[in-house]
Design an enzyme around this catalytic site. Structure first.
Site, PDB file in Angstrom:
ATOM      1  N   HIS A 156     119.114  22.822 134.580  1.00 30.60           N
ATOM      2  CA  HIS A 156     118.086  21.792 134.514  1.00 30.60           C
ATOM      3  C   HIS A 156     117.749  21.575 133.043  1.00 30.60           C
ATOM      4  O   HIS A 156     118.028  22.428 132.199  1.00 30.60           O
ATOM      5  CB  HIS A 156     116.812  22.223 135.243  1.00 30.60           C
ATOM      6  CG  HIS A 156     117.024  22.702 136.638  1.00 30.60           C
ATOM      7  ND1 HIS A 156     117.426  21.885 137.661  1.00 30.60           N
ATOM      8  CD2 HIS A 156     116.870  23.936 137.193  1.00 30.60           C
ATOM      9  CE1 HIS A 156     117.508  22.576 138.788  1.00 30.60           C
ATOM     10  NE2 HIS A 156     117.181  23.825 138.525  1.00 30.60           N
ATOM     11  N   GLU A 197     121.747  18.706 139.706  1.00 33.61           N
ATOM     12  CA  GLU A 197     121.171  17.947 140.818  1.00 33.61           C
ATOM     13  C   GLU A 197     120.017  17.075 140.341  1.00 33.61           C
ATOM     14  O   GLU A 197     118.870  17.276 140.726  1.00 33.61           O
ATOM     15  CB  GLU A 197     120.741  18.879 141.958  1.00 33.61           C
ATOM     16  CG  GLU A 197     120.222  20.259 141.534  1.00 33.61           C
ATOM     17  CD  GLU A 197     118.719  20.306 141.322  1.00 33.61           C
ATOM     18  OE1 GLU A 197     118.125  19.275 140.978  1.00 33.61           O
ATOM     19  OE2 GLU A 197     118.141  21.391 141.490  1.00 33.61           O
TER      20      GLU A 197
END
Length: 368
Positions: free
Chosen positions: A265, A303
């Site tokens: 992330h 994601e």
């Protein structure tokens, strides 16, 4: 959540001139001066200096050591990295050094011989050499032992590193990019300010005060699956990256995760570092670091929110395939994946045009 180490005192040199490059073999800065007219590369560190000849004829790149005495190994690595940086379209480099150097270079995969016995350095292999970009590379992969946590079976993970874990000079920025492990006391205030930035908060949704963010970072630092990193240009922090092992992460339930898949992330907290030239530096570099950190990692996953169009565009430019949209409990996400083979074979450490520093990609059927 959007997918978006202490530096040694001497690690990052002053900003370089237009014709200079900086390489960090074994964590030691080497300045490289390029004189194109004289076909010369001069490599200098606080330990030694060496001058090479660099030529490119008929599309073939050649790096030649001019004397019979062997150059320092670190200077050799620095010269090769610089040659590839100056010619990002080159897939191979012919290396001419004293014969006694070739056995060790072949053994480590830096040099391979073609069918005629000519020694070449493939960029695909060279960029998998951790000594160039990791200040403290692992001598061997961490041994495997299957364990279970939260109902998931996965390998035991190695202890977390400390300090700077990756360093790479970015030619188009004339600056050094580094990732260092987050230090709670040093970085908490900056992290909290970033989390409360409206641009970051739109995707992360983790606004709060220092106490909340301290608790969040303490949990991350204490979790064996996560590695919190502060990203810097010339030691100035600009963003937060969080690497994780996908097998035991929530993402692992949404695809067939392998034991050594890594995910990440990010947030870019400083607005001055959100432009395309910076994306072209940090996005391939976090991928590069995670592949170098463990040679068994064959896939990287990410994601981002499915509506994060800029991130999806940049991921595609840097070699990530968009596999499928899916629903987390808190967001609709896009599963992106980067393969080790694709990253190194396609030289994805430099994004495809129109990113800065990119070069036209030749058809591999017609290039050596």
């Amino acid at each position: 959540m959007s997918t978006t180490v202490q530096a040694e005192p001497h690690a990052t040199p002053q900003r370089t001139a237009a014709n200079e490059f900086v390489s960090y073999p074994h964590g030691v800065p080497h300045r490289v001066d390029h004189d194109a007219e004289a076909h010369r590369l001069h490599v200098e560190s606080d330990r030694h200096s060496a001058t090479w000849r660099l030529d490119k004829n008929a599309g073939r790149l050649a790096l030649t050591w001019p004397t019979s005495s062997a150059p320092p190994h670190a200077a050799t690595l620095a010269a090769i990295e610089t040659a590839f940086a100056l010619h990002p379209d080159s897939q191979t480099l012919q290396l001419q050094v004293p014969e006694a150097m070739y056995p060790s270079l072949r053994h480590t995969g830096i040099v391979v011989d073609d069918s005629e016995g000519v020694p070449w350095v493939p960029a695909e292999l060279f960029w998998q050499q951790p000594d160039l970009w990791l200040p403290s590379p692992k001598s061997l992969p961490y041994p495997q032992q299957p364990i279970s946590s939260d109902g998931r079976r996965h390998p035991r993970r190695p202890p977390k590193p400390e300090g700077t874990v990756y360093r790479r000079y970015i030619p188009w920025l004339k600056a050094t990019l580094s990732f260092r492990v987050l230090d709670l006391e040093r970085d908490l205030e900056c992290f909290s300010r970033w989390m409360n930035d409206p641009v970051v908060a739109h995707f992360w949704e983790e606004q709060g005060d220092l106490a909340q963010h301290r608790h969040r970072l303490e949990a991350t630092l204490g979790h064996p699956n996560a590695l919190p990193l502060i990203a810097c240009f010339d030691d100035q922090p600009f963003g937060y990256f969080e690497a994780y092992w996908a097998k035991e992460d929530r993402l692992g339930a949404y695809y067939d995760a392998d034991d050594f898949d890594r995910g990440w992330h990010l947030l870019i907290g400083e607005a001055a570092f959100r432009g395309t030239p910076y994306v072209a530096a940090w996005l391939p570099s976090i991928s590069h670091y995670l592949f170098l950190d463990d040679c068994r990692t064959q896939r990287l996953v990410i994601e981002p929110r499915v509506d994060n169009a800029k991130m999806l565009y940049n991921l595609a430019r840097c070699g990530y395939a968009h596999l499928k949209a899916f629903d987390f409990p808190h967001k609709r996400a896009m599963l992106g994946m980067q393969l080790r083979e694709h990253f190194f074979n396609e030289r994805s450490w430099i994004p495809q045009p129109p990113h800065p520093g990119s070069a036209p990609r030749p058809d591999p059927r017609f290039s050596r």
